[in-house]
Design a protein around this motif. Structure first.
Motif, PDB file in Angstrom:
ATOM      1  N   ASP A 112       0.828  -1.206   0.000  1.00 38.32           N
ATOM      2  CA  ASP A 112       0.000   0.000   0.000  1.00 38.32           C
ATOM      3  C   ASP A 112       0.862   1.256   0.000  1.00 38.32           C
ATOM      4  OD1 ASP A 112      -2.175  -1.666   0.054  1.00 38.32           O
ATOM      5  OD2 ASP A 112      -2.486  -1.515   2.224  1.00 38.32           O
ATOM      6  N   ALA A 113       1.939   1.244   0.817  1.00 36.75           N
ATOM      7  CA  ALA A 113       2.818   2.409   0.846  1.00 36.75           C
ATOM      8  C   ALA A 113       3.482   2.629  -0.513  1.00 36.75           C
ATOM      9  CB  ALA A 113       3.880   2.221   1.930  1.00 36.75           C
ATOM     10  N   PHE A 114       3.868   1.543  -1.154  1.00 34.40           N
ATOM     11  CA  PHE A 114       4.487   1.659  -2.472  1.00 34.40           C
ATOM     12  C   PHE A 114       3.505   2.221  -3.492  1.00 34.40           C
ATOM     13  CE2 PHE A 114       5.339  -0.262  -6.644  1.00 34.40           C
ATOM     14  CZ  PHE A 114       6.598   0.269  -6.883  1.00 34.40           C
ATOM     15  N   GLU A 115       2.263   1.745  -3.455  1.00 36.02           N
ATOM     16  CA  GLU A 115       1.261   2.248  -4.395  1.00 36.02           C
ATOM     17  C   GLU A 115       0.982   3.726  -4.164  1.00 36.02           C
ATOM     18  OE1 GLU A 115      -2.091  -0.273  -3.987  1.00 36.02           O
ATOM     19  OE2 GLU A 115      -1.209  -1.956  -5.104  1.00 36.02           O
ATOM     20  N   ARG A 116       0.962   4.132  -2.896  1.00 34.98           N
ATOM     21  CA  ARG A 116       0.746   5.562  -2.609  1.00 34.98           C
ATOM     22  C   ARG A 116       1.906   6.396  -3.146  1.00 34.98           C
ATOM     23  NH1 ARG A 116      -1.070   3.527   2.408  1.00 34.98           N
ATOM     24  NH2 ARG A 116       0.962   3.983   3.334  1.00 34.98           N
ATOM     25  N   ARG A 117       3.120   5.906  -2.954  1.00 35.77           N
ATOM     26  CA  ARG A 117       4.267   6.647  -3.475  1.00 35.77           C
ATOM     27  C   ARG A 117       4.221   6.736  -4.997  1.00 35.77           C
ATOM     28  NH1 ARG A 117       8.787   6.903  -0.113  1.00 35.77           N
ATOM     29  NH2 ARG A 117       9.740   8.071  -1.849  1.00 35.77           N
ATOM     30  N   VAL A 118       3.813   5.649  -5.619  1.00 35.33           N
ATOM     31  CA  VAL A 118       3.708   5.657  -7.081  1.00 35.33           C
ATOM     32  C   VAL A 118       2.690   6.681  -7.544  1.00 35.33           C
ATOM     33  CG1 VAL A 118       2.986   4.297  -9.076  1.00 35.33           C
ATOM     34  CG2 VAL A 118       4.518   3.296  -7.384  1.00 35.33           C
TER      35      VAL A 118
ATOM     36  N   GLU B 222       1.715   9.315  -5.912  1.00 35.20           N
ATOM     37  CA  GLU B 222       2.178  10.664  -5.607  1.00 35.20           C
ATOM     38  C   GLU B 222       3.214  11.149  -6.623  1.00 35.20           C
ATOM     39  OE1 GLU B 222       3.646  10.491  -1.676  1.00 35.20           O
ATOM     40  OE2 GLU B 222       1.668  10.256  -0.726  1.00 35.20           O
ATOM     41  N   HIS B 223       4.166  10.318  -6.945  1.00 41.36           N
ATOM     42  CA  HIS B 223       5.280  10.746  -7.784  1.00 41.36           C
ATOM     43  C   HIS B 223       5.053  10.482  -9.269  1.00 41.36           C
ATOM     44  CE1 HIS B 223       7.895  11.642  -4.370  1.00 41.36           C
ATOM     45  NE2 HIS B 223       7.427  10.549  -3.799  1.00 41.36           N
ATOM     46  N   CYS B 224       4.165   9.571  -9.577  1.00 46.53           N
ATOM     47  CA  CYS B 224       3.971   9.206 -10.984  1.00 46.53           C
ATOM     48  C   CYS B 224       2.545   9.460 -11.459  1.00 46.53           C
ATOM     49  CB  CYS B 224       4.328   7.731 -11.207  1.00 46.53           C
ATOM     50  SG  CYS B 224       6.001   7.310 -10.701  1.00 46.53           S
ATOM     51  N   GLY B 225       1.770  10.200 -10.669  1.00 48.99           N
ATOM     52  CA  GLY B 225       0.379  10.448 -11.069  1.00 48.99           C
ATOM     53  C   GLY B 225       0.286  11.239 -12.359  1.00 48.99           C
ATOM     54  N   HIS B 226       1.171  12.261 -12.526  1.00 42.69           N
ATOM     55  CA  HIS B 226       1.125  13.066 -13.742  1.00 42.69           C
ATOM     56  C   HIS B 226       1.483  12.237 -14.975  1.00 42.69           C
ATOM     57  CE1 HIS B 226       5.356  13.119 -12.573  1.00 42.69           C
ATOM     58  NE2 HIS B 226       5.650  13.421 -13.826  1.00 42.69           N
ATOM     59  N   ILE B 227       2.360  11.261 -14.791  1.00 43.34           N
ATOM     60  CA  ILE B 227       2.693  10.379 -15.923  1.00 43.34           C
ATOM     61  C   ILE B 227       1.474   9.568 -16.337  1.00 43.34           C
ATOM     62  CG2 ILE B 227       4.146   8.453 -16.646  1.00 43.34           C
ATOM     63  CD1 ILE B 227       6.311   9.498 -14.821  1.00 43.34           C
ATOM     64  N   LYS B 228       0.758   9.060 -15.340  1.00 48.96           N
ATOM     65  CA  LYS B 228      -0.452   8.296 -15.649  1.00 48.96           C
ATOM     66  C   LYS B 228      -1.489   9.183 -16.337  1.00 48.96           C
ATOM     67  CE  LYS B 228      -3.976   5.427 -13.437  1.00 48.96           C
ATOM     68  NZ  LYS B 228      -5.115   6.198 -13.949  1.00 48.96           N
ATOM     69  N   HIS B 229      -1.587  10.444 -15.863  1.00 50.67           N
ATOM     70  CA  HIS B 229      -2.543  11.353 -16.484  1.00 50.67           C
ATOM     71  C   HIS B 229      -2.166  11.616 -17.943  1.00 50.67           C
ATOM     72  CE1 HIS B 229      -5.440  14.619 -16.763  1.00 50.67           C
ATOM     73  NE2 HIS B 229      -4.477  15.411 -17.228  1.00 50.67           N
ATOM     74  N   GLU B 230      -0.871  11.856 -18.202  1.00 50.57           N
ATOM     75  CA  GLU B 230      -0.436  12.073 -19.576  1.00 50.57           C
ATOM     76  C   GLU B 230      -0.640  10.836 -20.434  1.00 50.57           C
ATOM     77  OE1 GLU B 230       3.579  13.309 -19.423  1.00 50.57           O
ATOM     78  OE2 GLU B 230       3.154  15.266 -18.494  1.00 50.57           O
TER      79      GLU B 230
END
Length: 560
Positions: A329-335, A337-345
């Motif tokens: 869960d902590a890893f998914e939250r970090r992902v 947080e730090h990679c959300g804009h990549i997913k959006h793009e």
């Protein structure tokens, strides 16, 4: 496992609580060994033969491994017999018999002067090995290591035997040869070496034990226990089972399969023979009993201890699963947080790709429609150029007129017949001329309407995808130019192409219409011929400069 401060150390608990017993099937084998002893003597290789030092040594070691007090007196009595009969020649005995005497002496009294004398003899052999003056087989070196490592007061005595075994191991396979100078690895020799090094537990032998164990287990997985039994006999099976059971690294599944094979090969009298269908032999039976004991067939734990261990294990598993889920869960939250804009793009790009695919499908559909319209357009043009066939009604009227001209003299006077015939002939010719001119005019207007609609569709499509049209319809645009300029003089056409290539290739699209009108006026192209040409010129003005230049260059090559 439960890591709380009050959690028990289960290896210590098992060592404290573990007990021994003889299962029913193994009790039958123990009875066979007890009953096969010669009266007040030792044990023979087979029932009915005289006693033998090696057979007596193996049986005494097997009975000692059971940990059963009920056979203690029998063990001591047999050891006394061996010492009295064979101990007197210990000074001249080869090392194999010396090792048998030492094993039996330990069963009687480890601290006796007799046992110390035997160990002194073995010490001399170890010094010879250390100095490089003697070399023994792998089996003898392994037995010497086992006996030497058991002496707490002479722990250094095991080092020469250990070094001899480590130096002899094959680096490629991990196995051991039967003798020092051999290059052929043997599973029997490897089993001896692995068991002795694992039990001695000397420093630096872990890697060698692991390599030998991998060699043995690989052979078992590839060949199976049954093949080893059929090809090399029960004694080798017992040695291999002892080897894989002597270390915690052994595969429990392989151990279980080996125990199952041994149990299914037991004879009716409780003993085992050397091979398939062989009668029971005392040495084979003693070796199998030691292998079964080594694999844990005579050890048990109280039910309470087992239940507590299982409960503690389940608690430890739950804690590990909880930690794993927390980390995930902590890893998914970090992902996020730090990679959300990549997913959006990425999602935006996927949406654009889907939209582009839809537009491409629509454009392909429109292109197919344009191709069909172009076919109709050219078909109509061909009909105008070749003319339409006269209709059947006009042919019938011509036939009737001819009949009337021929028959008129029979019904009228010559003057009236001539007038009637001439009038009908004039009317027939005039009707045919007017019909042909009317149909040609209708076809021209209809085809002009189709041509204008087609050119407008081409312009509209090129406005949205000029690059696509340029790549796929270069030939079509060249054909349209020929059609638009087919009635122009050759000199005017060449001048038009030359002016377009020199001036029109770089003109911006917004001033293109004015340039087209001025160019048509300068070249004195009449309005009736300039309409189609103007549509074509407006079409190429939509193209990018590079595409327009490429088209005009190709046009110059074709026209000039």
């Amino acid at each position: 496992m439960n890591t709380s401060p009050h959690a028990p150390l289960w290896p210590d608990v098992v060592a404290e609580q573990e007990g021994t017993f003889i299962p029913a099937y193994l009790k039958k084998s123990v009875d066979y060994l007890v009953d096969s002893r010669e009266s007040r003597k030792g044990w023979p290789p087979y029932v009915g033969l005289p006693s033998d030092l090696h057979s007596s040594s193996v049986v005494i070691a097997a009975l000692r491994s059971l940990g059963d007090d009920s056979v203690g007196a029998l063990i001591v009595d047999g050891a006394v017999y061996v010492r009295q009969v064979y101990g007197m020649r210990a000074k001249q005995a080869p090392i194999e018999e010396l090792l048998d005497l030492i094993r039996v002496a330990h069963a009687e009294d480890r601290s006796s002067d007799y046992a110390k004398q035997l160990r002194g003899r073995l010490f001399a052999s170890a010094q010879a090995v250390k100095d490089g003056n003697r070399s023994f087989s792998t089996a003898v070196a392994s037995r010497a290591l086992l006996e030497s490592a058991a002496w707490e007061e002479n722990s250094q005595l095991a080092q020469p035997w250990q070094k001899a075994l480590l130096d002899r191991q094959d680096a490629e396979t991990g196995g051991w040869p039967l003798v020092e100078d051999s290059n052929e690895v043997s599973i029997t020799a490897t089993a001896w070496a692995v068991r002795s090094l694992a039990i001695a537990d000397s420093e630096g032998s872990e890697v060698a034990v692991s390599g030998g164990l991998q060699y043995i287990e690989s052979l078992i997985r590839n060949r199976g226990w049954t093949d080893i039994f059929d090809s090399q006999g029960m004694y080798t099976v017992a040695l291999v089972l002892q080897a894989v059971s002597s270390t915690q690294l052994g595969d429990q599944g392989i151990i279980n399969d080996g125990v199952q094979l041994v149990r299914t090969r037991m004879n009716e009298d409780g003993g085992w023979g050397g091979g398939p269908g062989d009668p029971s032999g005392i040495e084979y039976t003693a070796a199998v009993v030691m292998a079964l004991v080594e694999s844990g067939e005579n050890r048990f734990l109280p039910t309470r201890v087992v239940k507590e261990a299982l409960a503690d294990l389940q608690l430890g598993i739950r804690e590990i699963v909880a930690d794993r889920d927390s980390l995930r869960d902590a890893f998914e939250r970090r992902v996020l947080e730090h990679c959300g804009h990549i997913k959006h793009e990425r999602d935006g790009l996927q949406e654009k790709i889907s939209q582009a695919e839809s537009e491409a499908k629509a454009l392909n559909k429109r292109l197919r429609e344009l191709e069909r319209n172009a076919a109709l357009y050219r078909h109509g043009l061909a009909r105008i150029r070749t003319g339409r066939p006269l209709p059947k009604a006009l042919l019938a009227a011509a036939a009737v007129t001819l009949v009337a001209i021929v028959c008129a003299p029979y019904f009228f006077s010559d003057t009236i017949a001539t007038i009637v015939s001439g009038t009908l002939a004039v009317l027939l010719v005039a009707g045919g001329v007017f019909y042909a001119l009317g149909q040609r005019t209708i076809d021209q207007r209809r085809n002009l309407h189709r041509g204008l609609a087609f050119d407008e569709a081409v312009m509209d499509l090129m406005a949205s995808t000029p690059t696509l049209i340029h790549k796929r319809n270069m030939t079509r645009l060249l054909d349209d130019f020929r059609y638009a300029t087919e009635n122009l003089p050759p000199g005017t056409r060449e001048e038009l192409v030359y002016r377009l290539l020199r001036e029109g290739a770089h003109i911006p699209p917004d001033i293109g219409p004015r340039y087209i009108r001025e160019l048509l006026l300068e070249l004195h192209i009449p309005p009736r011929e300039s309409q189609r040409l103007e549509v074509w010129l407006e079409t190429i003005m939509i193209l990018e400069p590079d595409g327009r230049r490429a088209l005009l260059t190709q046009l110059r090559r074709v026209i000039l």
